[in-house]
Design a protein around this motif. Sequence first.
Motif, PDB file in Angstrom:
ATOM      1  N   ASP A 199      32.239 -24.166   0.355  1.00  0.00           N
ATOM      2  CA  ASP A 199      32.492 -23.939   1.770  1.00  0.00           C
ATOM      3  C   ASP A 199      33.975 -23.634   1.940  1.00  0.00           C
ATOM      4  O   ASP A 199      34.670 -23.339   0.951  1.00  0.00           O
ATOM      5  CB  ASP A 199      32.035 -25.127   2.624  1.00  0.00           C
ATOM      6  N   GLU A 200      34.465 -23.735   3.181  1.00  0.00           N
ATOM      7  CA  GLU A 200      35.857 -23.351   3.431  1.00  0.00           C
ATOM      8  C   GLU A 200      36.856 -24.285   2.745  1.00  0.00           C
ATOM      9  O   GLU A 200      38.026 -23.933   2.562  1.00  0.00           O
ATOM     10  CB  GLU A 200      36.134 -23.332   4.938  1.00  0.00           C
ATOM     11  N   GLN A 258      28.161 -33.062   1.849  1.00  0.00           N
ATOM     12  CA  GLN A 258      29.118 -32.005   2.168  1.00  0.00           C
ATOM     13  C   GLN A 258      30.205 -32.466   3.138  1.00  0.00           C
ATOM     14  O   GLN A 258      31.372 -32.078   3.002  1.00  0.00           O
ATOM     15  CB  GLN A 258      28.393 -30.785   2.759  1.00  0.00           C
ATOM     16  N   ARG A 312      24.559 -31.019  -1.031  1.00  0.00           N
ATOM     17  CA  ARG A 312      24.545 -30.738   0.400  1.00  0.00           C
ATOM     18  C   ARG A 312      24.557 -32.003   1.248  1.00  0.00           C
ATOM     19  O   ARG A 312      25.156 -32.035   2.325  1.00  0.00           O
ATOM     20  CB  ARG A 312      23.318 -29.891   0.760  1.00  0.00           C
TER      21      ARG A 312
END
Length: 258
Positions: free
Chosen positions: A86-87, A97, A94
């Motif tokens: 992700d960013e 996350q 997940r």
Amino acid sequence: MAEPAHRRVADAIRAAIERGELEPGARMSTVQQLADLHGVSKETAHRAVRSLVAEGLITATRSRGMYVRNRPRERVIVRDRTVYRDELGYFFDRSAQDWRAIGTPTRGQTVAPAHVADMLEVGREEVVFARDRAMGPPGSTTASQLSTSYLPMWLLTELPVVGKAQTGSGGIYDRIEEHFQVPIEWSEMVYGRPANDEEVAKLGIGEGLPVLVVTRLAAVAPGGRRQVVEINETRMSAEEFAVAYPVQRDASAAWPRA
């Protein structure tokens, strides 16, 4: 053959917990009271209590007495073993996350456990660099997992940023891939063992209860020469977490069959 007395007592207490007569957090009778209630010796009652502590059904301390534990197996979280991005960079599950560090991460030189040193391809008495952090869901004050990254000292000499408190966007994995200009390849093994004192305190689990250990090896192969750059050990309560992964068919198990 008659059932041993301590098992009979443990079965009776377990049944009361399962029926809800003893709710999570409820204070239990003393060992002497249990002995009197079930008509057994104090030592027999103590053996029953020890077996229930080992099962994770009750918590027993000298200062607070005995309490019924929460039953986390009713809320097991399944961790998948896929790498995502992700960013913020790479992450490996997940369900975790949005987890963040609890407390202040630590770092410094240490001697790695023998099996980690072997995987890191360094001597068992050789000093390595370790980065420790506790992780949990947003707002949590108790860690859900403990994570330690072990890095060989040659990597810090070649790439000093991986030993700093702030390693930049993407963390050490992005710095390693930028430096070597090749992708990291990961492999993992998963096993269980009894929690140690640190894990009992930081994860808030009972003494002797199991932790699930995910040991991940990170390697790069610049110019075709494979080098292990990190071993990460993540520990979590085996009562609360399970690991899921797809089962792949080998060529010998292809369908339709030849």
